[in-house]
Design an enzyme around this catalytic site. Sequence first.
Site, mmCIF file in Angstrom:
data_model
loop_
_atom_site.group_PDB
_atom_site.id
_atom_site.type_symbol
_atom_site.label_atom_id
_atom_site.label_comp_id
_atom_site.label_asym_id
_atom_site.label_seq_id
_atom_site.Cartn_x
_atom_site.Cartn_y
_atom_site.Cartn_z
ATOM 1 N N LYS A 1 0.839 -1.208 0.000
ATOM 2 C CA LYS A 1 0.000 0.000 0.000
ATOM 3 C C LYS A 1 0.877 1.262 0.000
ATOM 4 O O LYS A 1 0.687 2.169 -0.800
ATOM 5 C CB LYS A 1 -0.938 0.007 1.230
ATOM 6 C CG LYS A 1 -1.841 -1.212 1.311
ATOM 7 C CD LYS A 1 -2.756 -1.187 2.537
ATOM 8 C CE LYS A 1 -2.045 -1.295 3.872
ATOM 9 N NZ LYS A 1 -1.407 -2.595 4.142
ATOM 10 N N ARG B 1 -10.329 -0.144 8.635
ATOM 11 C CA ARG B 1 -9.796 -1.473 8.918
ATOM 12 C C ARG B 1 -10.818 -2.372 9.589
ATOM 13 O O ARG B 1 -10.495 -3.499 9.948
ATOM 14 C CB ARG B 1 -8.604 -1.321 9.854
ATOM 15 C CG ARG B 1 -7.275 -1.451 9.148
ATOM 16 C CD ARG B 1 -6.222 -1.112 10.168
ATOM 17 N NE ARG B 1 -5.032 -1.855 9.991
ATOM 18 C CZ ARG B 1 -3.948 -1.368 9.375
ATOM 19 N NH1 ARG B 1 -3.964 -0.192 8.825
ATOM 20 N NH2 ARG B 1 -2.876 -2.086 9.302
ATOM 21 N N ARG C 1 10.841 -1.008 11.263
ATOM 22 C CA ARG C 1 9.701 -0.699 12.123
ATOM 23 C C ARG C 1 9.640 -1.642 13.317
ATOM 24 O O ARG C 1 9.941 -2.817 13.201
ATOM 25 C CB ARG C 1 8.400 -0.823 11.313
ATOM 26 C CG ARG C 1 7.959 0.478 10.705
ATOM 27 C CD ARG C 1 6.869 0.304 9.697
ATOM 28 N NE ARG C 1 5.704 -0.439 10.163
ATOM 29 C CZ ARG C 1 4.601 -0.614 9.442
ATOM 30 N NH1 ARG C 1 4.520 -0.088 8.234
ATOM 31 N NH2 ARG C 1 3.589 -1.300 9.901
ATOM 32 N N ARG D 1 -0.735 -9.447 13.185
ATOM 33 C CA ARG D 1 -1.260 -8.454 12.230
ATOM 34 C C ARG D 1 -2.033 -9.143 11.106
ATOM 35 O O ARG D 1 -3.078 -8.658 10.664
ATOM 36 C CB ARG D 1 -0.109 -7.613 11.659
ATOM 37 C CG ARG D 1 0.395 -6.573 12.656
ATOM 38 C CD ARG D 1 1.788 -6.077 12.345
ATOM 39 N NE ARG D 1 1.894 -5.367 11.087
ATOM 40 C CZ ARG D 1 3.055 -5.103 10.480
ATOM 41 N NH1 ARG D 1 4.203 -5.504 11.034
ATOM 42 N NH2 ARG D 1 3.076 -4.446 9.348
ATOM 43 N N ARG E 1 11.702 -5.361 5.228
ATOM 44 C CA ARG E 1 11.437 -3.953 4.922
ATOM 45 C C ARG E 1 12.315 -2.996 5.725
ATOM 46 O O ARG E 1 12.620 -3.225 6.887
ATOM 47 C CB ARG E 1 9.972 -3.625 5.230
ATOM 48 C CG ARG E 1 9.691 -2.122 5.183
ATOM 49 C CD ARG E 1 8.245 -1.786 5.197
ATOM 50 N NE ARG E 1 7.520 -2.445 6.261
ATOM 51 C CZ ARG E 1 6.193 -2.500 6.312
ATOM 52 N NH1 ARG E 1 5.470 -1.961 5.365
ATOM 53 N NH2 ARG E 1 5.599 -3.116 7.300
HETATM 54 P P1 AP5 Z 1 4.759 -1.560 1.890
HETATM 55 O O1 AP5 Z 1 4.391 -0.804 0.686
HETATM 56 O O2 AP5 Z 1 5.507 -0.875 2.961
HETATM 57 O O3 AP5 Z 1 3.494 -2.352 2.494
HETATM 58 P P2 AP5 Z 1 2.162 -1.834 3.187
HETATM 59 O O4 AP5 Z 1 1.019 -2.472 2.497
HETATM 60 O O5 AP5 Z 1 2.158 -0.363 3.320
HETATM 61 O O6 AP5 Z 1 2.304 -2.581 4.586
HETATM 62 P P3 AP5 Z 1 2.206 -2.069 6.097
HETATM 63 O O7 AP5 Z 1 2.993 -3.049 6.919
HETATM 64 O O8 AP5 Z 1 2.542 -0.634 6.186
HETATM 65 O O9 AP5 Z 1 0.723 -2.302 6.392
HETATM 66 P P4 AP5 Z 1 0.068 -2.384 7.771
HETATM 67 O O10 AP5 Z 1 -1.321 -2.281 7.361
HETATM 68 O O11 AP5 Z 1 0.434 -3.555 8.590
HETATM 69 O O12 AP5 Z 1 0.736 -1.195 8.602
HETATM 70 P P5 AP5 Z 1 0.214 0.240 8.974
HETATM 71 O O13 AP5 Z 1 1.367 1.139 9.023
HETATM 72 O O14 AP5 Z 1 -0.935 0.594 8.121
HETATM 73 O O15 AP5 Z 1 5.605 -2.838 1.368
HETATM 74 C C1 AP5 Z 1 6.107 -3.817 2.281
HETATM 75 C C2 AP5 Z 1 7.494 -4.263 1.815
HETATM 76 O O16 AP5 Z 1 7.366 -5.010 0.604
HETATM 77 C C3 AP5 Z 1 8.472 -3.121 1.513
HETATM 78 O O17 AP5 Z 1 9.744 -3.497 1.924
HETATM 79 C C4 AP5 Z 1 8.395 -2.971 -0.019
HETATM 80 O O18 AP5 Z 1 9.608 -2.499 -0.551
HETATM 81 C C5 AP5 Z 1 8.100 -4.410 -0.455
HETATM 82 N N1 AP5 Z 1 7.225 -4.477 -1.642
HETATM 83 C C6 AP5 Z 1 6.155 -3.698 -1.939
HETATM 84 N N2 AP5 Z 1 5.595 -4.056 -3.113
HETATM 85 C C7 AP5 Z 1 6.328 -5.125 -3.571
HETATM 86 C C8 AP5 Z 1 6.265 -5.940 -4.755
HETATM 87 N N3 AP5 Z 1 5.313 -5.752 -5.690
HETATM 88 N N4 AP5 Z 1 7.180 -6.923 -4.893
HETATM 89 C C9 AP5 Z 1 8.165 -7.133 -3.930
HETATM 90 N N5 AP5 Z 1 8.275 -6.378 -2.805
HETATM 91 C C10 AP5 Z 1 7.371 -5.390 -2.620
HETATM 92 O O19 AP5 Z 1 -0.342 -0.007 10.452
HETATM 93 C C11 AP5 Z 1 0.527 -0.311 11.512
HETATM 94 C C12 AP5 Z 1 -0.253 -0.438 12.811
HETATM 95 O O20 AP5 Z 1 -0.896 0.808 13.125
HETATM 96 C C13 AP5 Z 1 -1.399 -1.460 12.806
HETATM 97 O O21 AP5 Z 1 -0.938 -2.767 13.091
HETATM 98 C C14 AP5 Z 1 -2.299 -0.898 13.908
HETATM 99 O O22 AP5 Z 1 -1.798 -1.199 15.178
HETATM 100 C C15 AP5 Z 1 -2.182 0.599 13.694
HETATM 101 N N6 AP5 Z 1 -3.204 1.119 12.745
HETATM 102 C C16 AP5 Z 1 -2.988 1.644 11.512
HETATM 103 N N7 AP5 Z 1 -4.154 1.984 10.936
HETATM 104 C C17 AP5 Z 1 -5.132 1.670 11.804
HETATM 105 C C18 AP5 Z 1 -6.552 1.745 11.778
HETATM 106 N N8 AP5 Z 1 -7.222 2.234 10.716
HETATM 107 N N9 AP5 Z 1 -7.237 1.331 12.867
HETATM 108 C C19 AP5 Z 1 -6.611 0.849 13.962
HETATM 109 N N10 AP5 Z 1 -5.277 0.705 14.043
HETATM 110 C C20 AP5 Z 1 -4.536 1.115 12.979
HETATM 111 MG MG MG Z 2 2.265 0.985 4.940
#
Ligand code: AP5
Ligand code: MG
Length: 217
Positions: free
Chosen positions: A13, A88, A160, A171, A127
């Site tokens: 994402k 979410r 992270r 997660r 990552r």
């Molecule tokens: P990346 O693009 O960083 O992935 P992402 O989908 O953004 O993954 P996240 O881990 O950020 O998602 P998340 O939902 O767990 O975390 P968030 O920060 O939202 O890519 C991942 C890796 O893969 C990178 O190294 C990239 O280079 C590689 N990659 C990408 N595309 C690729 C491809 N095509 N091929 C190969 N490699 C590739 O949330 C974190 C925490 O915050 C949650 O656990 C929760 O506690 C809290 N939180 C956030 N939002 C909410 C909400 N709405 N409600 C409640 N709690 C929340």
């Molecule tokens: Mg992200």
Amino acid sequence: MYILLMGPPGAGKGTQAEKLIRDYGIPQISTGDMFRAAVKAGTALGIEAKSYMDKGALVPDSVTIGIVKERLQQEDCKKGWILDGFPRNTDQARALDKILKEIGIKLTSVITIKVENKDLIKRICGRMMCKKCGASFHKEFRPPVRENICDNCGSELYQRADDNEATVGQRLAVYESKTKPLIDYYKESGSYCEIDGNQSMEDVYKQIQAALEKASK
Ligand code: AP5
Ligand code: MG
Ligand code: ZN
């Protein structure tokens, strides 16, 4: 353009949002990034959010919905945005519907990036994130040109706190039970599409662009 970017942790994402910001000039609103900024700043919000994030649990809706509502009312959101990681669960989706109604906006497209769990674990555990601009890199799949330095802004990269095998399992389980049901919620809306995330970052992006083009017609 008002885009919801959905998909499990590590699906790409943030990576795809970077490209959308560059090409469409609209801000990315990532609740995860907002919480990480609050943790770094040591605010009360950050202290509360950290206790949930470290366990791989969702931060309570009472906190999360409020910060999104406030953010969507800011000036830079007038011409569009990419919501990454929100909603979410169904209560957040209902709250978002209400907010959009209040500000008179209709979603352009709801996009889910699909990737299998075994690949998600590899993506997350390798990552590296930029401390300053938040760009995502990967030790194997997107190595930075200079070791540990962001290609975009030259700042240091870090891992992270929740990117470890213990938290990843939790997660992914939270995604399955709370977030995945939103697919049915949005499928009925007509603006929903799924993209195979198991392709190169560039090919995933081409499909996102095609979906947006179709949705804007
Ligand atoms: P990346 O693009 O960083 O992935 P992402 O989908 O953004 O993954 P996240 O881990 O950020 O998602 P998340 O939902 O767990 O975390 P968030 O920060 O939202 O890519 C991942 C890796 O893969 C990178 O190294 C990239 O280079 C590689 N990659 C990408 N595309 C690729 C491809 N095509 N091929 C190969 N490699 C590739 O949330 C974190 C925490 O915050 C949650 O656990 C929760 O506690 C809290 N939180 C956030 N939002 C909410 C909400 N709405 N409600 C409640 N709690 C929340
Ligand atoms: Mg992200
Ligand atoms: Zn950077």
